[in-house]
Design a protein around this motif. Structure first.
Motif, PDB file in Angstrom:
ATOM      1  N   ILE A  74       0.804  -1.386  -0.165  1.00  0.00           N
ATOM      2  CA  ILE A  74       0.042   0.076  -0.019  1.00  0.00           C
ATOM      3  C   ILE A  74       0.879   1.090  -0.022  1.00  0.00           C
ATOM      4  N   ASP A  75       0.661   2.089  -0.994  1.00  0.00           N
ATOM      5  CA  ASP A  75       1.702   3.175  -1.118  1.00  0.00           C
ATOM      6  C   ASP A  75       0.874   4.293  -1.790  1.00  0.00           C
ATOM      7  N   GLY A  76       1.400   5.499  -1.727  1.00  0.00           N
ATOM      8  CA  GLY A  76       0.858   6.561  -2.262  1.00  0.00           C
ATOM      9  C   GLY A  76       1.403   7.016  -3.690  1.00  0.00           C
ATOM     10  N   ALA A  77       1.172   8.131  -4.322  1.00  0.00           N
ATOM     11  CA  ALA A  77       1.538   8.345  -5.662  1.00  0.00           C
ATOM     12  C   ALA A  77       1.528   9.891  -5.947  1.00  0.00           C
ATOM     13  N   ASP A  78       2.209  10.161  -6.891  1.00  0.00           N
ATOM     14  CA  ASP A  78       2.260  11.880  -7.242  1.00  0.00           C
ATOM     15  C   ASP A  78       1.282  12.010  -8.219  1.00  0.00           C
ATOM     16  N   GLU A  79       0.925  10.876  -9.092  1.00  0.00           N
ATOM     17  CA  GLU A  79       0.051  11.147 -10.140  1.00  0.00           C
ATOM     18  C   GLU A  79      -0.522   9.888 -10.554  1.00  0.00           C
ATOM     19  N   VAL A  80      -1.851   9.430 -10.834  1.00  0.00           N
ATOM     20  CA  VAL A  80      -2.686   8.220 -11.120  1.00  0.00           C
ATOM     21  C   VAL A  80      -3.434   8.664 -12.334  1.00  0.00           C
ATOM     22  N   ASP A  81      -2.953   7.733 -13.526  1.00  0.00           N
ATOM     23  CA  ASP A  81      -4.116   7.968 -14.657  1.00  0.00           C
ATOM     24  C   ASP A  81      -5.017   6.945 -14.461  1.00  0.00           C
ATOM     25  N   GLY A  82      -5.946   6.808 -15.572  1.00  0.00           N
ATOM     26  CA  GLY A  82      -7.084   5.900 -15.774  1.00  0.00           C
ATOM     27  C   GLY A  82      -6.667   4.431 -15.814  1.00  0.00           C
ATOM     28  N   LYS A  83      -5.493   4.178 -16.236  1.00  0.00           N
ATOM     29  CA  LYS A  83      -5.011   2.874 -16.435  1.00  0.00           C
ATOM     30  C   LYS A  83      -4.354   2.469 -15.154  1.00  0.00           C
ATOM     31  N   LEU A  84      -4.286   3.210 -14.224  1.00  0.00           N
ATOM     32  CA  LEU A  84      -3.570   3.220 -12.969  1.00  0.00           C
ATOM     33  C   LEU A  84      -2.086   3.067 -13.265  1.00  0.00           C
ATOM     34  N   SER A  85      -1.589   3.685 -14.248  1.00  0.00           N
ATOM     35  CA  SER A  85      -0.135   4.012 -14.156  1.00  0.00           C
ATOM     36  C   SER A  85       0.013   5.240 -13.357  1.00  0.00           C
ATOM     37  N   VAL A  87      -5.076  12.101 -12.831  1.00  0.00           N
ATOM     38  CA  VAL A  87      -4.966  12.803 -14.142  1.00  0.00           C
ATOM     39  C   VAL A  87      -5.225  12.265 -15.445  1.00  0.00           C
ATOM     40  N   GLU A  88      -5.639  12.840 -16.445  1.00  0.00           N
ATOM     41  CA  GLU A  88      -5.936  12.319 -17.636  1.00  0.00           C
ATOM     42  C   GLU A  88      -4.527  11.419 -18.201  1.00  0.00           C
ATOM     43  N   ILE A 107       4.045   1.424 -14.154  1.00  0.00           N
ATOM     44  CA  ILE A 107       3.204   0.770 -15.325  1.00  0.00           C
ATOM     45  C   ILE A 107       2.940  -0.725 -14.880  1.00  0.00           C
ATOM     46  N   ASN A 108       1.405  -0.875 -15.040  1.00  0.00           N
ATOM     47  CA  ASN A 108       1.088  -2.287 -14.745  1.00  0.00           C
ATOM     48  C   ASN A 108       1.525  -2.804 -13.314  1.00  0.00           C
ATOM     49  N   MET A 109       1.586  -1.946 -12.409  1.00  0.00           N
ATOM     50  CA  MET A 109       1.908  -2.394 -10.909  1.00  0.00           C
ATOM     51  C   MET A 109       0.904  -2.319 -10.050  1.00  0.00           C
ATOM     52  N   ALA A 110       0.026  -1.190 -10.169  1.00  0.00           N
ATOM     53  CA  ALA A 110      -1.097  -1.065  -9.264  1.00  0.00           C
ATOM     54  C   ALA A 110      -2.374  -1.801  -9.703  1.00  0.00           C
ATOM     55  N   SER A 111      -3.049  -2.608  -8.985  1.00  0.00           N
ATOM     56  CA  SER A 111      -4.451  -3.112  -9.475  1.00  0.00           C
ATOM     57  C   SER A 111      -5.488  -2.321  -9.010  1.00  0.00           C
ATOM     58  N   ILE A 112      -5.340  -1.392  -7.985  1.00  0.00           N
ATOM     59  CA  ILE A 112      -6.683  -0.621  -7.278  1.00  0.00           C
ATOM     60  C   ILE A 112      -5.931   0.577  -6.899  1.00  0.00           C
ATOM     61  N   ALA A 113      -6.654   1.697  -6.999  1.00  0.00           N
ATOM     62  CA  ALA A 113      -6.482   2.968  -6.604  1.00  0.00           C
ATOM     63  C   ALA A 113      -7.468   3.184  -5.721  1.00  0.00           C
ATOM     64  N   ILE A 114      -7.511   3.652  -4.554  1.00  0.00           N
ATOM     65  CA  ILE A 114      -8.240   4.226  -3.642  1.00  0.00           C
ATOM     66  C   ILE A 114      -8.274   5.822  -3.527  1.00  0.00           C
TER      67      ILE A 114
END
Ligand code: 5RP
Length: 230
Positions: free
Chosen positions: A82-93, A125-126, A211-218
């Motif tokens: 479980i980790d944060g992120a600076d940006e998340v797009d619609g594919k969870l990149s 982000v988009e 890329i292709n690492m996160a499966s869920i973003a809350i």
């Protein structure tokens, strides 16, 4: 809800994915720290988990709050990070590394069966790239590596300032003894191509595109919490 309340809300929702006996990768940053605080309360109530921290900063907080830790070498396969992120797009990149922990974060996430990202709405982000892309580099030949990053990006149609990250008047050094280049490329239409090209540069240790690492973003926002799935 203010920004801190949103981070707490996302962290609290992530806690519902944590099960007794899990081996947990624990992220870095202010959102991940809210998760550590909530996790510590559950541990105090009897939840049995072992964490692998993604930074010395996170390790210190876990020790202070009584979250049991092991090293990744002691626990090389993890159930969930479980980790944060600076940006998340619609594919969870993701873009990660604003806190300078991207290398350990990527190693720990790769060792995990699942990665869940926790963030507030401002991180969604988009297209990735408004946040400066952190690139962890070996200190040796950093100017040469910066030039190589610039030329590699240019071949992919990307340009912009590439700064050596500084902190408190000196060059920032990661937990692994490396430095960070923050690249202002702007919109990154093909994050996968950029990640592959950057990883091929001698001197680049790792870059902050996940890329292709996160499966869920809350994602927590003023209207509540939503869950994005890859
Ligand atoms: C650290 C990271 C963090 O997850 C990212 O910077 C987000 O931090 P915050 O939750 O404080 O906004 O990648 O290297």
């Amino acid at each position: 809800m203010d920004a801190r309340e949103m981070k707490i809300k996302a962290a609290d929702t992530a806690l519902s994915y944590v099960e007794d006996g899990m081996r947990l990768g624990i992220g870095t940053g202010s959102t991940a720290e809210e998760f550590v605080r909530l996790l510590a309360e559950r541990v105090a109530d009897g939840l049995s988990v072992v964490g692998v921290p993604t930074s010395e900063r996170t390790a210190r907080l876990c020790v202070e709050l009584g979250v049991p830790l092991m090293s990744l070498d002691e626990l090389p396969e993890l159930d969930l990070t479980i980790d944060g992120a600076d940006e998340v797009d619609g594919k969870l990149s993701l873009i990660k590394g604003g806190g300078g922990a991207l290398l350990r974060e990527k190693i720990v996430a790769s060792a995990s069966s699942r990665m869940i990202v926790i963030a507030d709405e401002s991180k969604v982000v988009e297209t990735l790239g408004a946040f400066k892309l952190p690139i962890e580099v070996n200190p040796f030949g950093i100017v040469t590596t910066r030039l190589a990053v610039e030329r590699t990006a240019a071949r992919l149609g990307l340009s912009g300032a590439i700064e050596i990250r500084r902190s408190g008047g000196s060059v920032f050094t990661t937990d692994g003894g490396h430095h960070i280049l923050d690249a202002s490329f702007g919109r990154i239409p093909d994050a996968e191509a950029l990640a592959t090209a950057l990883n091929a540069i001698p001197g680049v240790v790792e870059q902050g595109l996940f890329i292709n690492m996160a499966s869920i973003a809350i994602i927590a926002g003023a209207a509540g919490v939503r869950t994005l799935k890859a």
